[in-house]
Write a protein that holds these residues in place. Structure first.
Motif, PDB file in Angstrom:
ATOM      1  N   ALA A 407      -8.358  21.261   8.907  1.00  0.00           N
ATOM      2  CA  ALA A 407      -7.507  22.426   9.143  1.00  0.00           C
ATOM      3  C   ALA A 407      -8.102  23.666   8.487  1.00  0.00           C
ATOM      4  CB  ALA A 407      -6.092  22.166   8.616  1.00  0.00           C
ATOM      5  N   ILE A 408      -8.671  23.493   7.296  1.00  0.00           N
ATOM      6  CA  ILE A 408      -9.318  24.607   6.594  1.00  0.00           C
ATOM      7  C   ILE A 408     -10.564  25.062   7.364  1.00  0.00           C
ATOM      8  CG2 ILE A 408     -10.449  25.328   4.464  1.00  0.00           C
ATOM      9  CD1 ILE A 408      -7.433  24.891   4.186  1.00  0.00           C
ATOM     10  N   GLU A 409     -11.350  24.095   7.857  1.00  0.00           N
ATOM     11  CA  GLU A 409     -12.543  24.426   8.653  1.00  0.00           C
ATOM     12  C   GLU A 409     -12.182  25.265   9.874  1.00  0.00           C
ATOM     13  OE1 GLU A 409     -14.982  21.133   9.775  1.00  0.00           O
ATOM     14  OE2 GLU A 409     -14.852  20.213   7.784  1.00  0.00           O
ATOM     15  N   LEU A 410     -11.011  24.974  10.445  1.00  0.00           N
ATOM     16  CA  LEU A 410     -10.575  25.695  11.647  1.00  0.00           C
ATOM     17  C   LEU A 410     -10.051  27.085  11.328  1.00  0.00           C
ATOM     18  CD1 LEU A 410      -8.768  22.778  13.543  1.00  0.00           C
ATOM     19  CD2 LEU A 410     -10.997  23.788  14.080  1.00  0.00           C
ATOM     20  N   GLY A 411      -9.909  27.387  10.026  1.00  0.00           N
ATOM     21  CA  GLY A 411      -9.513  28.740   9.651  1.00  0.00           C
ATOM     22  C   GLY A 411      -8.187  28.871   8.947  1.00  0.00           C
ATOM     23  N   LEU A 412      -7.536  27.767   8.616  1.00  0.00           N
ATOM     24  CA  LEU A 412      -6.251  27.849   7.916  1.00  0.00           C
ATOM     25  C   LEU A 412      -6.468  28.360   6.493  1.00  0.00           C
ATOM     26  CD1 LEU A 412      -3.187  27.273   7.859  1.00  0.00           C
ATOM     27  CD2 LEU A 412      -3.736  24.972   7.030  1.00  0.00           C
ATOM     28  N   LYS A 413      -5.701  29.353   6.108  1.00  0.00           N
ATOM     29  CA  LYS A 413      -5.767  29.905   4.765  1.00  0.00           C
ATOM     30  C   LYS A 413      -4.621  29.331   3.935  1.00  0.00           C
ATOM     31  CE  LYS A 413      -9.059  32.754   6.067  1.00  0.00           C
ATOM     32  NZ  LYS A 413     -10.465  32.570   5.638  1.00  0.00           N
ATOM     33  N   CYS A 414      -4.940  28.454   3.001  1.00  0.00           N
ATOM     34  CA  CYS A 414      -3.889  27.879   2.152  1.00  0.00           C
ATOM     35  C   CYS A 414      -4.530  27.205   0.947  1.00  0.00           C
ATOM     36  CB  CYS A 414      -3.049  26.871   2.935  1.00  0.00           C
ATOM     37  SG  CYS A 414      -3.915  25.340   3.341  1.00  0.00           S
ATOM     38  N   LYS A 415      -3.705  26.877  -0.035  1.00  0.00           N
ATOM     39  CA  LYS A 415      -4.160  26.100  -1.172  1.00  0.00           C
ATOM     40  C   LYS A 415      -4.093  24.619  -0.817  1.00  0.00           C
ATOM     41  CE  LYS A 415      -2.699  29.354  -4.785  1.00  0.00           C
ATOM     42  NZ  LYS A 415      -1.852  29.523  -5.994  1.00  0.00           N
ATOM     43  N   THR A 416      -5.067  23.840  -1.284  1.00  0.00           N
ATOM     44  CA  THR A 416      -5.055  22.403  -1.028  1.00  0.00           C
ATOM     45  C   THR A 416      -5.245  21.628  -2.323  1.00  0.00           C
ATOM     46  OG1 THR A 416      -7.436  22.344  -0.595  1.00  0.00           O
ATOM     47  CG2 THR A 416      -5.987  22.693   1.300  1.00  0.00           C
ATOM     48  N   TYR A 417      -4.567  20.489  -2.401  1.00  0.00           N
ATOM     49  CA  TYR A 417      -4.692  19.570  -3.526  1.00  0.00           C
ATOM     50  C   TYR A 417      -4.816  18.164  -2.949  1.00  0.00           C
ATOM     51  CZ  TYR A 417      -2.565  23.504  -6.073  1.00  0.00           C
ATOM     52  OH  TYR A 417      -2.279  24.739  -6.599  1.00  0.00           O
ATOM     53  N   SER A 418      -5.761  17.400  -3.451  1.00  0.00           N
ATOM     54  CA  SER A 418      -5.957  16.031  -2.971  1.00  0.00           C
ATOM     55  C   SER A 418      -5.872  15.063  -4.148  1.00  0.00           C
ATOM     56  CB  SER A 418      -7.317  15.897  -2.282  1.00  0.00           C
ATOM     57  OG  SER A 418      -7.367  16.717  -1.134  1.00  0.00           O
ATOM     58  N   PHE A 419      -5.062  14.019  -3.982  1.00  0.00           N
ATOM     59  CA  PHE A 419      -4.842  13.049  -5.047  1.00  0.00           C
ATOM     60  C   PHE A 419      -4.940  11.627  -4.499  1.00  0.00           C
ATOM     61  CE2 PHE A 419      -2.223  16.777  -6.288  1.00  0.00           C
ATOM     62  CZ  PHE A 419      -2.838  17.074  -7.507  1.00  0.00           C
ATOM     63  N   THR A 420      -5.055  10.696  -5.413  1.00  0.00           N
ATOM     64  CA  THR A 420      -4.987   9.272  -5.082  1.00  0.00           C
ATOM     65  C   THR A 420      -3.840   8.590  -5.820  1.00  0.00           C
ATOM     66  OG1 THR A 420      -6.561   8.762  -6.849  1.00  0.00           O
ATOM     67  CG2 THR A 420      -7.457   9.107  -4.625  1.00  0.00           C
ATOM     68  N   ASP A 421      -3.145   9.339  -6.668  1.00  0.00           N
ATOM     69  CA  ASP A 421      -2.092   8.776  -7.515  1.00  0.00           C
ATOM     70  C   ASP A 421      -0.785   9.532  -7.289  1.00  0.00           C
ATOM     71  OD1 ASP A 421      -0.676   9.102 -10.492  1.00  0.00           O
ATOM     72  OD2 ASP A 421      -1.358   7.065 -10.011  1.00  0.00           O
ATOM     73  N   TYR A 422       0.295   8.804  -7.055  1.00  0.00           N
ATOM     74  CA  TYR A 422       1.592   9.425  -6.786  1.00  0.00           C
ATOM     75  C   TYR A 422       2.131  10.163  -8.005  1.00  0.00           C
ATOM     76  CZ  TYR A 422       1.822   7.005  -2.341  1.00  0.00           C
ATOM     77  OH  TYR A 422       1.553   6.584  -1.061  1.00  0.00           O
ATOM     78  N   GLY A 423       1.792   9.684  -9.183  1.00  0.00           N
ATOM     79  CA  GLY A 423       2.245  10.356 -10.395  1.00  0.00           C
ATOM     80  C   GLY A 423       1.670  11.761 -10.497  1.00  0.00           C
ATOM     81  N   GLN A 424       0.409  11.924 -10.094  1.00  0.00           N
ATOM     82  CA  GLN A 424      -0.212  13.244 -10.123  1.00  0.00           C
ATOM     83  C   GLN A 424       0.491  14.197  -9.148  1.00  0.00           C
ATOM     84  OE1 GLN A 424      -4.139  11.724  -9.088  1.00  0.00           O
ATOM     85  NE2 GLN A 424      -4.924  12.376 -11.087  1.00  0.00           N
ATOM     86  N   VAL A 425       0.883  13.675  -7.998  1.00  0.00           N
ATOM     87  CA  VAL A 425       1.599  14.492  -7.005  1.00  0.00           C
ATOM     88  C   VAL A 425       2.926  14.954  -7.584  1.00  0.00           C
ATOM     89  CG1 VAL A 425       2.708  14.498  -4.748  1.00  0.00           C
ATOM     90  CG2 VAL A 425       0.516  13.351  -5.050  1.00  0.00           C
TER      91      VAL A 425
END
Length: 459
Positions: A407-425
């Motif tokens: 989505a970012i490659e296509l031009g979406l301007k937004c903040k992104t966060y990627s996690f593998t742990d639900y506690g971090q979310v």
């Protein structure tokens, strides 16, 4: 279940009495060891030798079993009736087909990638006002439950509504063999269960089994707006076809769609004229569900004005774009029931409407059961996210991260966060959420961690 004596059952399945009494009355047939109701006076079809469990049988005494092999000494078991047949599987189907033909009632079968549970619930809600209705509980629609639902029909049942899912090719055909629906509905066809169906074309064909499952006088209700539905072969279908839709010409069409407080308002256009409708729950997909339900009850003979009044009192299902005020005053959109590209587009539309000018947060897990199409469909999901937009995207899982990145490659301007742990979310959300934010939570239906996270945020 309508009760039968062993004598009556033996005539239906052409069985021989080896042990016990012809006078024993049977009022339930468990799908052997899969539906664990603690009932006695049951009839157990033992289709395979390895299923034979003497302790299980003793726990159901007095009961009867149907066998086609020798299973050792049974004569010493008091209260046991034994029927022998040439083939147990054939005998079971003889009974199923006999039992179904006892009841001349409208039976609706609903399938589709999205909306089948809600559409089924809407139909049942409308019919329950004046009729005794047998219907699928929530979305408990597995092939193991078909017999349980079928024998729930009895002489007091006026109508039935069953949800028929596709886990693999043949599932809808098998369900129709049980229920013999008089009305079939395909809500829409997206992409799901591709690990079993292998290809999208095979998945479409599996949904299309609904057309073959109806008798010549059956009614097939289809989505006029759904492109994949249009590819279903109807060449051999001899019944009546009814279309519902929003964009394209249809027998049941919605115009003038508006978001209102708590739900959607639209004008129903049909052969019965124009009629204003309000349905609880947000989104055009909810309008489509209502159109399919109204088309079905109209075929059953329910007055559309009465049906429309009844729909006003429908309670939208939990975790189906369920909107609640939650943590720190944020608005929570809980859509943790299912996750595919079709439901994602519906969810993104609702996020935009509910959020208005507030901060839009989208939380995604991976989509599942997509087989070789996983990467392709996660990219399609990224296109959908780009189309509708978000201010912050949070992902859990590698594929979800790829979706956000695309989505970012296509031009979406937004903040992104990627996690593998639900506690971090959860930690991040406690920082981000406030009364100026709205969050859409999307995950697949059996993701208990995400369900718990959404529940905690709603509290």
């Amino acid at each position: 279940m309508k009760a039968f004596s062993i004598s009556e059952i033996r005539k239906i399945i052409n069985g021989e009495l080896l042990l016990g009494s012809d006078n024993l009355v049977i009022d339930y047939i468990p799908y052997y060891k899969n539906i664990r109701r603690k009932k006695r006076n049951v009839l157990i079809f033992i289709r395979r030798k390895f299923e034979f469990d003497l302790n299980y049988i003793k726990s159901r005494l007095p009961c009867a079993i149907v066998i086609d092999h020798s299973f050792g000494p049974l004569k010493s078991i008091e209260g046991l009736t034994v029927i022998r047949v040439a083939n147990v599987k054939s005998a079971l189907w003889k009974f199923i087909e006999y039992y179904r033909q006892l009841f001349s009632i409208p039976v609706v079968a609903v399938t589709g990638t999205c909306g089948k549970t809600t559409t089924k619930e809407m139909i049942a809600h409308i019919l329950r006002e004046k009729k005794n209705v047998r219907y699928t509980v929530n979305s408990n629609n597995s092939r193991l439950a078909h017999l349980h639902y079928l024998i729930g029909i009895d002489e007091h049942t006026d109508a039935a509504v069953f949800e028929t899912a596709v886990g693999m090719p043949g599932d809808v055909r098998n369900a129709c063999r049980y229920f013999k629906p008089t009305i079939g509905i395909i809500t829409n066809i997206g992409a799901c269960h591709l690990n079993a169906c292998k290809t999208i074309d095979a998945y479409i064909k599996a949904k299309g089994e609904m057309a073959a499952g109806l008798e010549d006088d059956g009614v097939l209700i289809l989505n006029a707006d759904d492109e994949k539905t249009k590819s279903i072969s109807l060449e051999n279908f001899k019944g009546k076809i009814v279309y519902f839709g929003i964009k394209n010409r249809a027998d049941f069409r919605a115009t003038g769609i508006e978001y209102r407080d708590g739900g959607m308002r639209f004008v129903l256009q049909s052969n019965n004229g124009s009629m204003p409708i309000f349905i609880p729950g947000y989104g055009e997909h909810q309008v489509a569900n209502a159109l399919a339900a109204l088309a079905a009850v109209n075929e059953i003979g329910i007055d559309l004005k009465q049906a429309a009044e009844r729909l006003k009192t429908f309670k939208n299902l939990g975790r189906h774009l369920e909107i609640a005020s939650g943590y720190n005053g944020a608005t929570i959109i809980d859509d943790t029931w299912n996750f595919n590209t079709t439901s994602l587009e519906a969810g993104m539309k609702v996020l935009n409407h509910v959020a208005g000018k507030k901060h839009r947060i989208a939380l995604f897990t991976d989509m599942t059961s997509l087989g070789d199409y996983s990467l392709q469909l996660h990219k399609q999901a990224g296109e959908i996210v780009k189309k509708y937009g978000a201010d912050t995207i949070i992902t859990l899982g590698n594929r979800a991260q790829e979706m956000a990145n695309y989505a970012i490659e296509l031009g979406l301007k937004c903040k992104t966060y990627s996690f593998t742990d639900y506690g971090q979310v959860y930690t991040l959300l406690k920082e981000l959420l406030n009364d100026n934010s709205t969050i859409l939570i999307k995950s697949f239906g059996n993701n208990t961690s995400m369900i718990e996270l959404a529940a905690n945020l709603k509290k």
